[in-house]
Structures are given as structure tokens and as C-alpha cells.
Design a protein around this motif. Sequence first.
Motif, PDB file in Angstrom:
ATOM      1  N   PHE A 103       0.838  -1.206   0.000  1.00 44.98           N
ATOM      2  CA  PHE A 103       0.000   0.000   0.000  1.00 44.98           C
ATOM      3  C   PHE A 103       0.873   1.257   0.000  1.00 44.98           C
ATOM      4  CE2 PHE A 103      -2.258   3.361   2.335  1.00 44.98           C
ATOM      5  CZ  PHE A 103      -3.349   3.525   1.499  1.00 44.98           C
ATOM      6  N   TYR A 104       1.947   1.247   0.764  1.00 39.73           N
ATOM      7  CA  TYR A 104       2.880   2.380   0.802  1.00 39.73           C
ATOM      8  C   TYR A 104       3.499   2.607  -0.572  1.00 39.73           C
ATOM      9  CZ  TYR A 104       6.450   5.393   2.999  1.00 39.73           C
ATOM     10  OH  TYR A 104       7.252   6.438   3.373  1.00 39.73           O
ATOM     11  N   LEU A 105       3.830   1.518  -1.265  1.00 35.51           N
ATOM     12  CA  LEU A 105       4.370   1.615  -2.619  1.00 35.51           C
ATOM     13  C   LEU A 105       3.359   2.260  -3.558  1.00 35.51           C
ATOM     14  CD1 LEU A 105       6.337   0.898  -4.933  1.00 35.51           C
ATOM     15  CD2 LEU A 105       5.325  -1.386  -4.959  1.00 35.51           C
ATOM     16  N   ALA A 106       2.107   1.801  -3.495  1.00 35.71           N
ATOM     17  CA  ALA A 106       1.081   2.376  -4.365  1.00 35.71           C
ATOM     18  C   ALA A 106       0.807   3.834  -4.013  1.00 35.71           C
ATOM     19  CB  ALA A 106      -0.203   1.551  -4.247  1.00 35.71           C
ATOM     20  N   LEU A 107       0.790   4.142  -2.712  1.00 35.91           N
ATOM     21  CA  LEU A 107       0.514   5.513  -2.281  1.00 35.91           C
ATOM     22  C   LEU A 107       1.599   6.475  -2.737  1.00 35.91           C
ATOM     23  CD1 LEU A 107      -1.475   7.219  -0.572  1.00 35.91           C
ATOM     24  CD2 LEU A 107       0.037   6.812   1.391  1.00 35.91           C
ATOM     25  N   SER A 108       2.824   6.006  -2.848  1.00 35.19           N
ATOM     26  CA  SER A 108       3.935   6.863  -3.261  1.00 35.19           C
ATOM     27  C   SER A 108       3.958   7.113  -4.764  1.00 35.19           C
ATOM     28  CB  SER A 108       5.267   6.237  -2.833  1.00 35.19           C
ATOM     29  OG  SER A 108       5.529   5.063  -3.584  1.00 35.19           O
ATOM     30  N   GLY A 109       3.024   6.495  -5.504  1.00 36.13           N
ATOM     31  CA  GLY A 109       2.992   6.693  -6.948  1.00 36.13           C
ATOM     32  C   GLY A 109       3.860   5.718  -7.707  1.00 36.13           C
ATOM     33  N   TRP A 110       4.162   4.564  -7.126  1.00 35.52           N
ATOM     34  CA  TRP A 110       4.974   3.538  -7.785  1.00 35.52           C
ATOM     35  C   TRP A 110       6.321   4.101  -8.228  1.00 35.52           C
ATOM     36  CZ3 TRP A 110       3.195  -1.330  -7.368  1.00 35.52           C
ATOM     37  CH2 TRP A 110       1.835  -1.498  -7.140  1.00 35.52           C
ATOM     38  N   ASN A 111       6.898   4.910  -7.351  1.00 36.77           N
ATOM     39  CA  ASN A 111       8.232   5.439  -7.625  1.00 36.77           C
ATOM     40  C   ASN A 111       9.227   4.292  -7.775  1.00 36.77           C
ATOM     41  OD1 ASN A 111      11.012   6.392  -6.360  1.00 36.77           O
ATOM     42  ND2 ASN A 111      10.011   8.190  -7.212  1.00 36.77           N
ATOM     43  N   VAL A 112      10.192   4.459  -8.680  1.00 38.96           N
ATOM     44  CA  VAL A 112      11.155   3.378  -8.946  1.00 38.96           C
ATOM     45  C   VAL A 112      11.948   3.036  -7.697  1.00 38.96           C
ATOM     46  CG1 VAL A 112      13.178   2.727 -10.281  1.00 38.96           C
ATOM     47  CG2 VAL A 112      11.305   3.951 -11.387  1.00 38.96           C
TER      48      VAL A 112
END
Length: 729
Positions: A336-345
Motif C-alpha cells: 500500500f505504501y508503494l502504491a501511495l507513493s505513486g509507484w516510484n522506482v
Amino acid sequence: MGPRLELWQDDQDGWARRTALRSGAWCRASVGALRVSLDAQRGTLFVWSPVLVSLGMGVYFGLPVEPRPLYYAGAFGGAVSLLLSGRAFGADRAVIPFALCLVLVGFIAAGARANLMAAPVLEFRYYGPVEGRVVAIDRSASGAARLTLDHVELHGLPPPDVPARVRISLHGPMIFPPEPGQWIGLTANLSPPAAPAEPRGFDFQRMAWFDRLGAVGYSRAPVIRFAATDDGVGLFLHRLRQSLARDIRRTISGQEGAFAAAILTGDRSAITPETEEALRGANLSHLLAISGLHMGLLTGAVFGAIRLIFLIGFRERAAVSSKKIAAVFALCVGAFYLALSGWNVATERAYIMVSVMYVAVLLDRRAISLRAVALAALIILILRPEVLPEPGFQMSFAATTSLVAAFEALRRVPQLPHLPKPVRIVLAVVVSSFVAGMATAPVAAAHFNRIADYGLIANVLSVPLMGLIIMPMAVFAAVLAPFGAQGIALSVMAPAISWILGVAETVSGWEGAVTHVPTPPSGVLALLALGGVFVVVWRGPVRVIGLAPICVAFALWIGVVRPVLLVSEDGGLVGYMTPQGRVLNKPKGAGFAARTWLENDGDGADQAEAAARDVPALRVGPLRVAHITGRGWQERVKVACATHDIVIVNQKVELNAVHACEMFDLSMLKTSGALAFHLADGQVVLETTRDAVGRRLWNSPAPARGAAKEKAAPSGTAKENVILAEARD
């Protein structure tokens, strides 16, 4: 004489036999020692797999020309043959074939990824209407909103020639807030992705190719929304991210709120340039990026909290595996944190790293080990080979590998468990900050040309607060958010963030806080990485051999000599090296190239300061150089050509106007790219960007459309230019 001669001959034959026997014994002993050394590495050979794959990828990215399909077929056949031969040889002799096989796998993976990401690239400057769908929103270096569009339409261009994606900075009025999924139209200036600002400089064209980014530009016109925003998960997450960022900044005012929004949602729009500079000067800028530190602290806090809940509430239910349930919760929160961050590399890379760790927990394997780090690196490299040259990837795994190795070594210290717990906590913080700082310092210095001399102090004073207060409170705020009580947790975060910002401002303000260093020669980071991995991973006294490439790398870095003269791709900017630093010909314009040159020199001055330095007569060794710009350039070119050896002009010069000088006009520079003039043993050596980057997928025009537009490269390679310079003398 006869008997004496025969006796001497017998002695010579005996000496030859004894030498041969000794040589054979030495060879057998060496082979035996090698086998013993390799046997000692059992259990660690897998750790070398990402290193070997990286070597193959490094070979691909370093080639001067794009490999033909036949080369890939040969590499694939070689990899299969090595794999089969390794299985046939048995475990004892399979190490070398398997190692070579992994190198070929890396080469094939990088080439396959580059070809799979192929998309049209704009081949000229475009001004006109642009239509497309918003897929990403960020900010440029100047702080302007920047949109990435797909499904692009450009007026007058057939679909096969239109880039798959374009990126546009918005400098005009914002009539409505942009959101992912919007179909918009605007009038924009577009151009192809820029070539390196100097030979062997940062290659933005390569990065854009792997992002399928075929054009970049800007717009000063209003943006028109053509169609309703596409509903979807991406839009929901974007709106959630923006809502959370606004709530955080309302609850925590000032830069503290901007910092909290950045680390929790990835929205760094409210961070001021002064705050960013202070964090960089104290080596704390990594706290802003949602990367391995944040992902590890967040998922670690969730993992610990869930285990604590099970320990309290399910103490007598032995069948419940609290550790595995906690690992599943940590993985879900991390996703969820990954998705919330905008899928930053960088966040994606961090999630893969922690996922490997928690999956190991689920499989009852050791979670934190060099094998886990190697597996994470291998997954990332196979999925995204283009991250290999990027500083984020290099710094993440340099820090992680060194920390795991350091704490594995500390476990073997018998006195450590007997120390008081507070002492062990302080020791762990200091050791982790020191080890991670030392491991990442060369990478950061090579990419960013600066060393934060007091970064260890700043990190020791700041990083513990991230783990003990800020990230746990972030989890607590998420739990309280449905009840509208997240302000309680955020208010606890605020003093800790204020402390970190105060440390950054104080430390960065100390005299000598930042040391600027020049960019190292090609291959230095590879030598440092190979040497460092050998020292950390190899077992036995032979590991000291790893210090040799490290010493060679630093010797090459210390001895680096920057170009005497640099010329931008459009011929409008010239930088001449003097004892006081590089002198630029103008205080404004071509800002990216100017900033890049000065940073690569290890020069802390800005463009205006560099332009204000004393301007000497331009000379490269014995050659006199003239730079012509502005009105009346035609007549001045003729005069300069009669009195100088090299003339640089930012206009197109007709062929019949060329005289006895070496002319670098706009048409030639557009083909050659930026120029670098070096002095080597008293000889003038010219290096062009085209020579340095070669002919690759990301910098060559499409064969069908670009063949008629391409021009011949400037006469001569570097060697031929030396000969020309000597002939004119």
C-alpha cells in the motif's frame, strides 16, 4: 675441455629438470590452493550472482555500437552450452562455467529490455498542439508542475512517428488541478531528449529510452481538459495521496509538515530549496526519498506491532505463527505504501528488498542475510537492467550489503551480548550510520560531486528518530485516520521532524561542511564495487586482494584531469579551465550544461560566479581558439579564422566560407554533440559526445526516417584531430 664441457652440460640439464619440477609443483600447489579457497566459499557463491549479471549488463551498456541479433544468438547459445557443461563437470568444477553463463545472461537481459522498450523518438524541435492522457505528475528542477502524457497526438505527424510518451513542464496558468487519467490538450514546445552535456556525462537519452519518453518540453499556454478523467485505481490513489498531504500540512505547519508529507505520500512540492540544500549539506537528503530506509522502518514497525499484539492477546495459542502473520501484514502495508507513493522506482526497489526478507520469514529461512540481498538485487536487475548505472540502485545495495556484513561480523564478537542494552542500541546506531555512510560515500561523491564531511554526525543524531518516533507514528496515524484522530500521532511526529531539520540546518552551516569532488573516470565505480564485494563476501585471507582494485580506483580518481575546453551542443556555451576554476562565457542560458560542467569539475560555484571569473585568451596547448556568437558573426568568423586555429560558432557556416582554421559550426555540433578538448602529453585531443556514447538504440534516429537527415560526423576521431593540430603547427 671435453669432460668439463660435458659436466657443465649435465649441470645445465639438471638445473632445467629441477626448475621444471619446481614449476610443476608450484602450479599444482596453486591449483590446490585455489580449490581449497573455492571450497571455503560454499554457501556464498550465490551472493556473486548479481555481480556477475551486472558485469554482463555493464558490457552491454558500455558497447560503442548496438549489438546485432546474431550476437544475442551467440550469447544465448554460449550461455546454454556453459550451463550444460557446468552440470556435466560436477559441482567442484562448475563454478567458472556457471559464472560465465551469468555474465551472458546479464548481457542478454539488458539487450532484451532495451529492445522491448523501443518507442518512437522525436527527431526535431516541435511547436504546436499536443494532446494526450496524463499518466504521471511531478515537478521539474525549477518547481514547475510537470506532466507525463501517453496516447500522444502531435499535429501533422503520422502515428508511427509520434512518441509513446512526452513530458511537459507547465509554466502557464493552471485552470484546473491536473490528475492522472485526464485527457488534455495544450500548445507546447517539444524536443528530443537531450544528449549528454559533455562526453561521458550523464546520458539522459538512455534514461528516457527506458521510460519510453520520446520528447520533453514546456508550455506557457493554458491546459484544456478534453474529456472526463478516467476512473481507476490510479486516480483513487492520487486523490488519496493529495488529500493526505493536505491534511498533514494542515496539521503540521511549515517545513515540518512538508517533510512529513514527503516521507508519507511522496509529495515534495512544499519542500523549499533552502530545506533541500540544508538536507543535502548534512547528508540527510535520503530521508526525503521514499526508499529502503522508510520502507524498512515502516514495515518493521508493522511487523513488530503485530507480533506484540499476538504476544499479548494469543499467548497460549501456540498454533498461531505470529511471526508469519506479522510478515503478511508487513507485506500488505508495504504494498500500500508503494502504491501511495505513486509507484516510484526507488520505492519499488525498496519493496522488492523487504519482500524478499518477509518471504524468507514465511518460508522459515533467515530473513536478513547476504543471500537475501543478492536475491533482491538479482530480481531488480532482471526486471529493470537500466537501474544498474543509477545512483539510487548503487547506493541502496552498497548500504544494505555493508550493513548486513557488518552486523554478521558483530554477532561473532563474544563480548557484545554482555554489554548493557542502552550501550548496544547506541553502538548499533553509530555503527550502522558509519558503515552505511562509508559504503555510499564514494557512490554519492561520484554521482553528485559532493561529500558531506559531517554527515556521520547528522545521521547519528537524526536516523534514530526516524525509526523510534516518526515511522511508528506514521503507522499509528494510519490506524487512527478512520476515526479522524490522526492528528494525535502527527503532533508527536512534529518535534522529531523539527529536530531533524534543525540538525540539517546546523550541520550544513558549519565551515567545510561540503567538499566538492570531480567526476571520476569511467570504470572507477565498477572497480570499487568489485573490490568491496570481494572484501565483504570472500572467505579467508585471500579477501585482502579486494583492496587492490579499490586502491587502483582511488588512484585513478585522484589523478583525474578535466577537459581544458568544453563546448555545448549548440555552440552557445563555452567553458575554459583556469587555475581559479572553469570560466563560462555567459552568466545565464544553457543552465543545465553549465551546472553539469561545474559539478563534474568539483567546482562549488554557480554559473554567474563562473562567468564573473577573469577570462584569459582561449588556448588549448599551442592552439588558439575563438568563440563567435551574436550579431555580425559572419565577418568576425572570417577574421577569427585567419588568426586562430580553432573557431567555434553557434551558427551554420557555408562550406565556401571555411578557411584554414578548424571550424565547429552549428551543423557540425548538432551531429557531433558537445565537445571536450584535452591535453595529453602536449597533444590536443578532441572528444565528441557522439564518439563517447556510440551508436545505440537511444541515440540513433530510426533507420527509415533518419537516414536522409543524418550528416557525417566531424572529420576525424580523437587521434586524427591530434594529427590535424600538429600539422597546423
